[in-house]
Enzyme design. Structure first.
Site, short mmCIF file in Angstrom:
data_model
loop_
_atom_site.label_atom_id
_atom_site.label_comp_id
_atom_site.label_asym_id
_atom_site.label_seq_id
_atom_site.Cartn_x
_atom_site.Cartn_y
_atom_site.Cartn_z
N ARG A 95 0.77 -1.04 0.02
CA ARG A 95 -0.08 0.14 0.15
C ARG A 95 0.68 1.10 -0.20
NH1 ARG A 95 -3.08 1.24 4.47
NH2 ARG A 95 -1.16 1.42 5.45
N ARG B 197 -3.40 10.81 1.83
CA ARG B 197 -3.85 11.40 2.79
C ARG B 197 -4.96 12.59 2.54
NH1 ARG B 197 -0.99 12.62 8.15
NH2 ARG B 197 -0.65 10.16 8.89
N ARG C 105 19.80 -5.21 5.86
CA ARG C 105 20.32 -4.27 5.08
C ARG C 105 20.80 -3.93 6.27
NH1 ARG C 105 21.50 -3.77 0.00
NH2 ARG C 105 21.26 -1.11 0.40
N ARG D 42 18.70 10.23 3.50
CA ARG D 42 18.52 11.04 3.79
C ARG D 42 19.44 11.55 5.27
NH1 ARG D 42 13.90 8.76 8.76
NH2 ARG D 42 15.96 7.87 10.32
N GLU E 237 22.91 9.93 5.77
CA GLU E 237 22.86 7.82 6.04
C GLU E 237 22.40 7.61 4.18
OE1 GLU E 237 18.53 8.57 9.54
OE2 GLU E 237 18.79 7.35 7.73
N TYR F 218 11.69 -6.63 12.27
CA TYR F 218 11.85 -4.79 12.51
C TYR F 218 10.41 -4.26 13.61
CZ TYR F 218 11.49 0.10 12.59
OH TYR F 218 11.74 1.55 13.20
N ASP G 190 9.36 -1.67 15.74
CA ASP G 190 8.92 -0.43 16.21
C ASP G 190 9.26 -0.18 17.86
OD1 ASP G 190 8.99 1.89 14.00
OD2 ASP G 190 7.27 1.21 13.84
P1 FAD Z 1 19.15 -3.77 20.45
O1 FAD Z 1 19.12 -2.39 20.80
O2 FAD Z 1 19.61 -4.28 19.56
O3 FAD Z 1 19.71 -4.40 21.86
C1 FAD Z 1 20.22 -5.27 21.83
C2 FAD Z 1 21.55 -4.89 22.63
O4 FAD Z 1 22.30 -6.54 22.59
C3 FAD Z 1 22.27 -4.82 22.05
O5 FAD Z 1 22.48 -3.77 22.31
C4 FAD Z 1 23.35 -5.62 21.71
O6 FAD Z 1 25.07 -4.64 21.54
C5 FAD Z 1 23.31 -5.98 21.99
N1 FAD Z 1 23.91 -7.84 21.88
C6 FAD Z 1 23.98 -8.12 21.06
N2 FAD Z 1 24.11 -9.50 20.41
C7 FAD Z 1 25.01 -9.65 22.38
C8 FAD Z 1 25.93 -10.51 23.21
N3 FAD Z 1 26.21 -11.68 22.22
N4 FAD Z 1 26.52 -10.18 23.95
C9 FAD Z 1 26.57 -8.77 24.60
N5 FAD Z 1 25.90 -8.16 24.61
C10 FAD Z 1 24.88 -8.37 22.55
N6 FAD Z 1 11.18 2.95 16.51
C11 FAD Z 1 10.43 3.17 16.38
O7 FAD Z 1 9.75 3.38 17.56
N7 FAD Z 1 10.76 5.16 15.99
C12 FAD Z 1 11.61 5.10 15.47
O8 FAD Z 1 11.73 6.07 14.79
C13 FAD Z 1 12.43 4.14 14.93
N8 FAD Z 1 13.75 4.47 14.28
C14 FAD Z 1 14.24 3.00 13.67
C15 FAD Z 1 15.57 4.08 12.97
C16 FAD Z 1 16.96 2.48 12.36
C17 FAD Z 1 17.96 2.97 11.41
C18 FAD Z 1 16.11 1.69 13.15
C19 FAD Z 1 17.73 0.42 12.33
C20 FAD Z 1 15.44 0.99 13.76
C21 FAD Z 1 14.71 2.29 14.05
N9 FAD Z 1 13.81 2.09 15.29
C22 FAD Z 1 12.09 3.07 15.53
C23 FAD Z 1 13.98 0.73 15.98
C24 FAD Z 1 14.00 0.58 17.78
O9 FAD Z 1 15.86 0.98 16.74
C25 FAD Z 1 13.82 -1.04 17.66
O10 FAD Z 1 12.43 -1.02 17.59
C26 FAD Z 1 14.28 -0.72 18.85
O11 FAD Z 1 16.18 -0.60 19.20
C27 FAD Z 1 15.01 -2.58 19.76
O12 FAD Z 1 15.58 -2.35 21.01
P2 FAD Z 1 16.42 -4.03 21.24
O13 FAD Z 1 16.62 -4.40 22.67
O14 FAD Z 1 15.51 -5.24 20.76
O15 FAD Z 1 17.40 -4.71 20.15
#
Ligand code: FAD
Length: 370
Positions: free
Chosen positions: A173, A177, A250, A281, A301, A349, A351
């Protein structure tokens, strides 16, 4: 004497921090380890020139879930930032998401009826009955002008391939708007934590033991002995030593620069939608917090190919990777003392509001049964 914790939390990102907070609140002991040299995972922000810089890409908190919103507001006060990105196509500026401002700039139409008529005209001029690729699909949905100026170049940079070689399913989609409303997420609640995301995570894990620069997988058996249960938020294929193969992502490369001007582009997020500009961006971080500093920090970026060892950003949700993930997911059943959660362990992915919701759900479920 080795301290024995109830939980070893692998990953100091949002998921790990919420789980640790909830477990601690329930009287459990936790140790958080992270292989990076900072907490916060991908939402980490760092102060440069008195500006909170989003080191792993721009993060705007947005949700329709009141419970999630109230939950995060315990740890930070959020500002009123509303995401309203603009597109720069060879110097022409268009509002996003596609709305009446965009259509007015593109075609001079003023009323919603005029805009609908114009889009219909554009769609039918090049309509393809069974779209075979992303290009045909996008033109079917919004017509040639919007495709050429606002979709084509950006998408090709994002995926590193021409649109006519990309599968149609990537774009199901394309929301349009018919109001003059540039609020991108259109969510009930939206904002950026004042003082940055790192401060928010810091507050969540206040009083909890944290060890940084520590890769769990390097000495896995040692770390497993330190706690009764493990919460693993790292990549799922790495946990199982890539036994079925490597899950693909990616990636994004950021070029961050301090500029000697108080205002570089007048907006936090500018998408470059032409094919020639190499980046997708430009983020000007101070506009996320209405900053008045004399200097500014911008990040360009670049969407790049990913290989093992690079920072994983966006999972590739095609058939091959989805099937591979299912194999790893089945393996998690063999690990009764390990909880897998977050974007990397679930290869999805998410948020931030999804992560908050799922981490809270999981913590509740696990703690109830202890
Ligand atoms: P992560 O933040 O990746 O945490 C996982 C942690 O585990 C990391 O610190 C890593 O170092 C650690 N780790 C991994 N393997 C090991 C290991 N073997 N030993 C020790 N530590 C380890 N969401 C929104 O709501 N709004 C936004 O505007 C938005 N923008 C984004 C933009 C981008 C470019 C991206 C990629 C994502 C975006 N997101 C956004 C999504 C958001 O980043 C995620 O929802 C969030 O960071 C996920 O948290 P997490 O704890 O699951 O993972």
């Amino acid at each position: 004497m080795t301290i024995k914790y109830d939980f070893l939390i692998v990953g100091a990102g949002l998921y790990g921090a919420i789980f640790a907070h909830e477990a601690t609140k329930a009287g459990k002991t936790c140790l958080i380890i992270d292989k990076r040299n900072h907490i916060g995972g991908n939402i980490y922000t760092e102060k440069i020139e008195d500006i909170q810089v989003h080191k792993y890409g721009a993060h705007i908190f947005h949700t329709n879930n009141q419970e999630v919103w109230e939950y995060v507001n315990q740890f930070a006060e959020f500002n009123r930032y509303t995401n309203s990105p603009v597109a720069n196509y060879r110097g022409e500026i268009y509002n996003l998401p596609f709305n009446m401002n965009t259509f007015n700039k593109m075609w001079g139409v003023v009323t919603p009826d005029e805009a609908r008529k114009k889009i219909e005209e554009q769609r039918s001029a090049n309509y393809v009955e069974h779209p075979q690729n992303l290009e045909e699909q996008a033109i079917n949905l919004v017509g040639m002008d919007i495709y050429e100026k606002l979709i084509r170049g950006y998408t090709e940079k994002q995926w590193g391939r021409p649109c006519h070689e990309l599968p149609a399913f990537i774009i199901r989609r394309l929301p349009v708007r018919f109001t003059y409303d540039n609020n991108y997420f259109n969510a009930d609640y939206q904002g950026i934590p004042i003082g940055g995301y790192t401060a928010m995570i810091d507050k969540m894990i206040e009083g909890i033991d944290v060890k940084l620069n520590t890769d769990y997988l390097v000495e896995k058996s040692k770390w497993d002995r330190i706690a009764n249960k493990v919460v693993y938020t790292g990549p799922i294929d790495a946990y199982f030593d890539y036994m079925f193969g490597v899950l693909e992502y990616r990636s994004v490369r950021f070029e961050t620069e301090i500029l000697n001007t108080p205002n570089f582009q007048g907006n936090a997020v500018v998408n470059y939608t032409d094919r020639e500009t190499p980046y997708t961006r430009v983020i000007e971080h101070k506009h996320f917090e209405f900053g008045k500093q004399p200097k500014t920090v911008v990040s360009r970026e670049y969407s790049v190919e990913w290989k093992l060892g690079d920072e994983p950003y966006y999972p590739v949700n095609d058939r091959k990777n989805s099937e591979l993930y299912q194999k790893y997911k089945a393996m998690t059943e063999t690990q009764s003392n390990v909880i897998f959660g977050g974007r990397l362990a679930e290869y999805k992915y998410y948020d931030m509001d999804n992560v908050v919701e799922f981490a809270l759900q999981k913590a509740k479920e696990v703690l109830r049964n202890m």
